[in-house]
Design a protein around this motif. Sequence first.
Motif, PDB file in Angstrom:
ATOM      1  N   ALA A 176     -10.470   3.990 -14.118  1.00 45.69           N
ATOM      2  CA  ALA A 176     -10.371   3.512 -12.728  1.00 45.69           C
ATOM      3  C   ALA A 176     -11.283   4.326 -11.834  1.00 45.69           C
ATOM      4  CB  ALA A 176      -8.928   3.635 -12.222  1.00 45.69           C
ATOM      5  N   GLY A 217      -7.560   9.550  -4.335  1.00 45.83           N
ATOM      6  CA  GLY A 217      -6.469   9.606  -5.322  1.00 45.83           C
ATOM      7  C   GLY A 217      -5.087   9.462  -4.713  1.00 45.83           C
ATOM      8  N   THR A 218      -4.983   9.222  -3.415  1.00 48.28           N
ATOM      9  CA  THR A 218      -3.664   9.215  -2.760  1.00 48.28           C
ATOM     10  C   THR A 218      -2.841   7.979  -3.098  1.00 48.28           C
ATOM     11  OG1 THR A 218      -4.530   8.177  -0.745  1.00 48.28           O
ATOM     12  CG2 THR A 218      -4.501  10.591  -0.798  1.00 48.28           C
ATOM     13  N   ALA A 219      -3.494   6.848  -3.360  1.00 48.29           N
ATOM     14  CA  ALA A 219      -2.751   5.649  -3.754  1.00 48.29           C
ATOM     15  C   ALA A 219      -2.496   5.669  -5.254  1.00 48.29           C
ATOM     16  CB  ALA A 219      -3.514   4.386  -3.356  1.00 48.29           C
ATOM     17  N   LEU A 220      -3.495   6.099  -6.020  1.00 46.79           N
ATOM     18  CA  LEU A 220      -3.322   6.154  -7.478  1.00 46.79           C
ATOM     19  C   LEU A 220      -2.127   7.026  -7.845  1.00 46.79           C
ATOM     20  CD1 LEU A 220      -6.997   6.504  -8.763  1.00 46.79           C
ATOM     21  CD2 LEU A 220      -5.377   4.721  -9.408  1.00 46.79           C
ATOM     22  N   VAL A 240     -16.001   8.299  -7.229  1.00 51.65           N
ATOM     23  CA  VAL A 240     -17.161   7.613  -6.640  1.00 51.65           C
ATOM     24  C   VAL A 240     -17.605   8.247  -5.317  1.00 51.65           C
ATOM     25  CG1 VAL A 240     -16.642   5.422  -7.761  1.00 51.65           C
ATOM     26  CG2 VAL A 240     -15.674   5.889  -5.493  1.00 51.65           C
ATOM     27  N   ALA A 268      -2.272   3.608  12.691  1.00 50.38           N
ATOM     28  CA  ALA A 268      -0.927   3.361  12.138  1.00 50.38           C
ATOM     29  C   ALA A 268      -0.853   3.714  10.653  1.00 50.38           C
ATOM     30  CB  ALA A 268      -0.573   1.878  12.329  1.00 50.38           C
ATOM     31  N   LEU A 269      -1.897   4.321  10.132  1.00 49.82           N
ATOM     32  CA  LEU A 269      -1.982   4.505   8.670  1.00 49.82           C
ATOM     33  C   LEU A 269      -1.651   5.933   8.255  1.00 49.82           C
ATOM     34  CD1 LEU A 269      -4.863   3.048   6.517  1.00 49.82           C
ATOM     35  CD2 LEU A 269      -3.638   5.124   5.878  1.00 49.82           C
ATOM     36  N   VAL A 320      -2.783  12.715   4.536  1.00 51.41           N
ATOM     37  CA  VAL A 320      -3.206  11.605   3.661  1.00 51.41           C
ATOM     38  C   VAL A 320      -4.566  11.088   4.126  1.00 51.41           C
ATOM     39  CG1 VAL A 320      -2.673   9.217   2.976  1.00 51.41           C
ATOM     40  CG2 VAL A 320      -0.850  10.936   3.030  1.00 51.41           C
ATOM     41  N   TRP A 379      -6.796  -0.538  -3.192  1.00 53.91           N
ATOM     42  CA  TRP A 379      -5.335  -0.596  -3.336  1.00 53.91           C
ATOM     43  C   TRP A 379      -4.830  -2.031  -3.167  1.00 53.91           C
ATOM     44  CZ3 TRP A 379      -1.033   1.229   0.411  1.00 53.91           C
ATOM     45  CH2 TRP A 379       0.101   1.634  -0.304  1.00 53.91           C
ATOM     46  N   ASP A 413      -3.695  -0.807   4.812  1.00 57.70           N
ATOM     47  CA  ASP A 413      -3.558  -1.279   6.201  1.00 57.70           C
ATOM     48  C   ASP A 413      -4.876  -1.697   6.843  1.00 57.70           C
ATOM     49  OD1 ASP A 413      -0.817  -1.030   6.402  1.00 57.70           O
ATOM     50  OD2 ASP A 413      -0.927   1.078   6.999  1.00 57.70           O
ATOM     51  N   LEU A 434     -11.211  -6.062  -9.021  1.00 56.91           N
ATOM     52  CA  LEU A 434     -12.001  -5.708  -7.842  1.00 56.91           C
ATOM     53  C   LEU A 434     -13.271  -4.966  -8.266  1.00 56.91           C
ATOM     54  CD1 LEU A 434     -11.085  -6.273  -4.897  1.00 56.91           C
ATOM     55  CD2 LEU A 434     -10.793  -3.807  -4.694  1.00 56.91           C
ATOM     56  N   LYS A 477       2.094  -3.267  12.843  1.00 52.03           N
ATOM     57  CA  LYS A 477       2.639  -2.919  11.524  1.00 52.03           C
ATOM     58  C   LYS A 477       4.138  -2.765  11.690  1.00 52.03           C
ATOM     59  CE  LYS A 477       2.118   0.879   8.241  1.00 52.03           C
ATOM     60  NZ  LYS A 477       1.268   2.018   7.909  1.00 52.03           N
ATOM     61  N   PHE A 522       9.786   7.469   5.203  1.00 46.22           N
ATOM     62  CA  PHE A 522       8.714   6.968   4.332  1.00 46.22           C
ATOM     63  C   PHE A 522       9.204   5.699   3.649  1.00 46.22           C
ATOM     64  CE2 PHE A 522       6.256   6.850   0.305  1.00 46.22           C
ATOM     65  CZ  PHE A 522       5.057   6.511   0.905  1.00 46.22           C
TER      66      PHE A 522
HETATM   67  C1  LIG Z   1       2.578   9.712   1.717  1.00 44.04           C
HETATM   68  C2  LIG Z   1       1.642   8.528   1.662  1.00 44.04           C
HETATM   69  C3  LIG Z   1       1.625   7.645   2.733  1.00 44.04           C
HETATM   70  C4  LIG Z   1       0.770   6.520   2.715  1.00 44.04           C
HETATM   71  N1  LIG Z   1       0.770   5.682   3.789  1.00 44.04           N
HETATM   72  C5  LIG Z   1      -0.077   4.632   3.796  1.00 44.04           C
HETATM   73  C6  LIG Z   1      -0.129   3.776   4.928  1.00 44.04           C
HETATM   74  O1  LIG Z   1       0.576   3.938   5.926  1.00 44.04           O
HETATM   75  N2  LIG Z   1      -1.006   2.732   4.872  1.00 44.04           N
HETATM   76  C7  LIG Z   1      -1.835   2.504   3.793  1.00 44.04           C
HETATM   77  O2  LIG Z   1      -2.629   1.558   3.835  1.00 44.04           O
HETATM   78  N3  LIG Z   1      -1.775   3.307   2.734  1.00 44.04           N
HETATM   79  C8  LIG Z   1      -0.939   4.355   2.683  1.00 44.04           C
HETATM   80  N4  LIG Z   1      -0.878   5.173   1.586  1.00 44.04           N
HETATM   81  C9  LIG Z   1      -1.657   4.802   0.406  1.00 44.04           C
HETATM   82  C10 LIG Z   1      -3.047   5.471   0.324  1.00 44.04           C
HETATM   83  O3  LIG Z   1      -3.014   6.771   0.839  1.00 44.04           O
HETATM   84  C11 LIG Z   1      -4.112   4.702   1.127  1.00 44.04           C
HETATM   85  O4  LIG Z   1      -4.067   3.317   0.804  1.00 44.04           O
HETATM   86  C12 LIG Z   1      -5.520   5.252   0.895  1.00 44.04           C
HETATM   87  O5  LIG Z   1      -6.452   4.634   1.745  1.00 44.04           O
HETATM   88  C13 LIG Z   1      -6.027   5.107  -0.509  1.00 44.04           C
HETATM   89  O6  LIG Z   1      -7.321   5.671  -0.526  1.00 44.04           O
HETATM   90  P1  LIG Z   1      -7.770   6.672  -1.692  1.00 44.04           P
HETATM   91  O7  LIG Z   1      -9.203   6.982  -1.500  1.00 44.04           O
HETATM   92  O8  LIG Z   1      -6.877   7.843  -1.814  1.00 44.04           O
HETATM   93  O9  LIG Z   1      -7.560   5.681  -2.939  1.00 44.04           O
HETATM   94  P2  LIG Z   1      -7.391   6.035  -4.476  1.00 44.04           P
HETATM   95  O10 LIG Z   1      -5.997   6.436  -4.763  1.00 44.04           O
HETATM   96  O11 LIG Z   1      -8.468   6.939  -4.910  1.00 44.04           O
HETATM   97  O12 LIG Z   1      -7.671   4.570  -5.100  1.00 44.04           O
HETATM   98  C14 LIG Z   1      -6.822   3.483  -4.795  1.00 44.04           C
HETATM   99  C15 LIG Z   1      -7.298   2.250  -5.592  1.00 44.04           C
HETATM  100  O13 LIG Z   1      -8.591   1.871  -5.155  1.00 44.04           O
HETATM  101  C16 LIG Z   1      -9.530   1.919  -6.243  1.00 44.04           C
HETATM  102  N5  LIG Z   1     -10.778   2.404  -5.632  1.00 44.04           N
HETATM  103  C17 LIG Z   1     -11.037   3.625  -5.102  1.00 44.04           C
HETATM  104  N6  LIG Z   1     -12.273   3.649  -4.548  1.00 44.04           N
HETATM  105  C18 LIG Z   1     -12.801   2.404  -4.747  1.00 44.04           C
HETATM  106  C19 LIG Z   1     -14.045   1.796  -4.406  1.00 44.04           C
HETATM  107  N7  LIG Z   1     -15.033   2.447  -3.722  1.00 44.04           N
HETATM  108  N8  LIG Z   1     -14.260   0.504  -4.769  1.00 44.04           N
HETATM  109  C20 LIG Z   1     -13.300  -0.209  -5.434  1.00 44.04           C
HETATM  110  N9  LIG Z   1     -12.099   0.326  -5.781  1.00 44.04           N
HETATM  111  C21 LIG Z   1     -11.851   1.621  -5.443  1.00 44.04           C
HETATM  112  C22 LIG Z   1      -8.904   2.849  -7.274  1.00 44.04           C
HETATM  113  O14 LIG Z   1      -9.352   2.557  -8.596  1.00 44.04           O
HETATM  114  C23 LIG Z   1      -7.428   2.518  -7.090  1.00 44.04           C
HETATM  115  O15 LIG Z   1      -7.112   1.324  -7.772  1.00 44.04           O
HETATM  116  C24 LIG Z   1      -0.059   6.297   1.586  1.00 44.04           C
HETATM  117  C25 LIG Z   1      -0.046   7.209   0.514  1.00 44.04           C
HETATM  118  C26 LIG Z   1       0.793   8.300   0.557  1.00 44.04           C
HETATM  119  C27 LIG Z   1       0.771   9.272  -0.606  1.00 44.04           C
END
Ligand SMILES: Cc1cc2nc3c(=O)[nH]c(=O)nc-3n(C[C@H](O)[C@H](O)[C@H](O)COP(=O)(O)OP(=O)(O)OC[C@H]3O[C@@H](n4cnc5c(N)ncnc54)[C@H](O)[C@@H]3O)c2cc1C
Length: 277
Positions: free
Chosen positions: A30, A35-38, A56, A102-103, A108, A120, A124, A156, A177, A184
């Motif tokens: 992946a 990494g926050t959503a993973l 990436v 709102a995110l 995070v 993800w 939001d 995707l 939202k 949480f």
């Molecule tokens: C405590 C907590 C609260 C949160 N609250 C919210 C919230 O209020 N709203 C919200 O929207 N999210 C929330 N999240 C989820 C997450 O933090 C967000 O969605 C965040 O933007 C994910 O980004 P990331 O870079 O960490 O994604 P990652 O975890 O690195 O990746 C998420 C997914 O996207 C894919 N990916 C990553 N980069 C790319 C790319 N360039 N192209 C294609 N695919 C890709 C990965 O393979 C994976 O499937 C929360 C998470 C936590 C832990």
Amino acid sequence: MSVSTPAVKVPPTAALAVAWRQAPSAVPVAYVGGGTALQLAWGVEQPPPAMTLIDVTQGAVPAGVALHDGMLHLGAATRLEALRTDARVRAHAPLLAQALDALGALSVRHLATLGGNIGWRWGDTLAALLALDAEAEVDTDPVPRPLAEVLRRPVLPLVRAVRVPLPAAAPVAVYEKVGARAAFSPSRLALAIRAQLAHGRLHGLRLAATAAALPARRLARAEAVLDGADCRSLPARAGDLRAALQQDLHDDTDPQRVRLAARLLLGHLNRRLPHSA
Ligand SMILES: Cc1cc2nc3c(=O)[nH]c(=O)nc-3n(C[C@H](O)[C@H](O)[C@H](O)COP(=O)(O)OP(=O)(O)OC[C@H]3O[C@@H](n4cnc5c(N)ncnc54)[C@H](O)[C@@H]3O)c2cc1C
């Protein structure tokens, strides 16, 4: 006892990132931004699964915001807090700025990337970006594609950047939202509304929604029902709106969401449409 950890690979280019993701592998592969959503899927009690993560953010996709050719260009490796506080985003795409406000929490947003929020599938920012007619640059394709089309793909692609056509500000621009009050708890619905006004009527209406476990989408049938409405004709469209939302959200597992979306839409639009004395 041996504990499995994800292996992390760092491609310097988008082409290499795509090639590595498509190569046969014994473990899941992946892309990773912050990494926050993973890591939400890994849980806290057990070690992360054996997998390969392709980081990436170190060259494969750009970070940063730029304004040129009548577009706001957003690199997919941009951290969400950098995006939220960028003056160009706040001035030219206030709907996106509202979504970012709102995110999550600051900690995070400092890690999370725009690409990850899109990847993800129910992040939001997506409702706002869809209502803004955003386009995405994906894989190694030089031609940007409508984000709505990219999100319909079962797998995707790599998102390199997002383009928001300008002017993106509109007289009707609402992001809301809705969730439970617990600290949480996953969101019930994130809704973005954008429209122009002409002679007291809505036109060019864009509606988009996302929620926890509800992949982001345009509400195209609801748009068709409400476009052209004025404050007098809005209440009469409520029945058709609910029927349209049933279709727009046909795969949704939450039976209450259609009523919630209809209530929010009618309330917001009624407040923003001019009422003659
Ligand atoms: C405590 C907590 C609260 C949160 N609250 C919210 C919230 O209020 N709203 C919200 O929207 N999210 C929330 N999240 C989820 C997450 O933090 C967000 O969605 C965040 O933007 C994910 O980004 P990331 O870079 O960490 O994604 P990652 O975890 O690195 O990746 C998420 C997914 O996207 C894919 N990916 C990553 N980069 C790319 C790319 N360039 N192209 C294609 N695919 C890709 C990965 O393979 C994976 O499937 C929360 C998470 C936590 C832990």
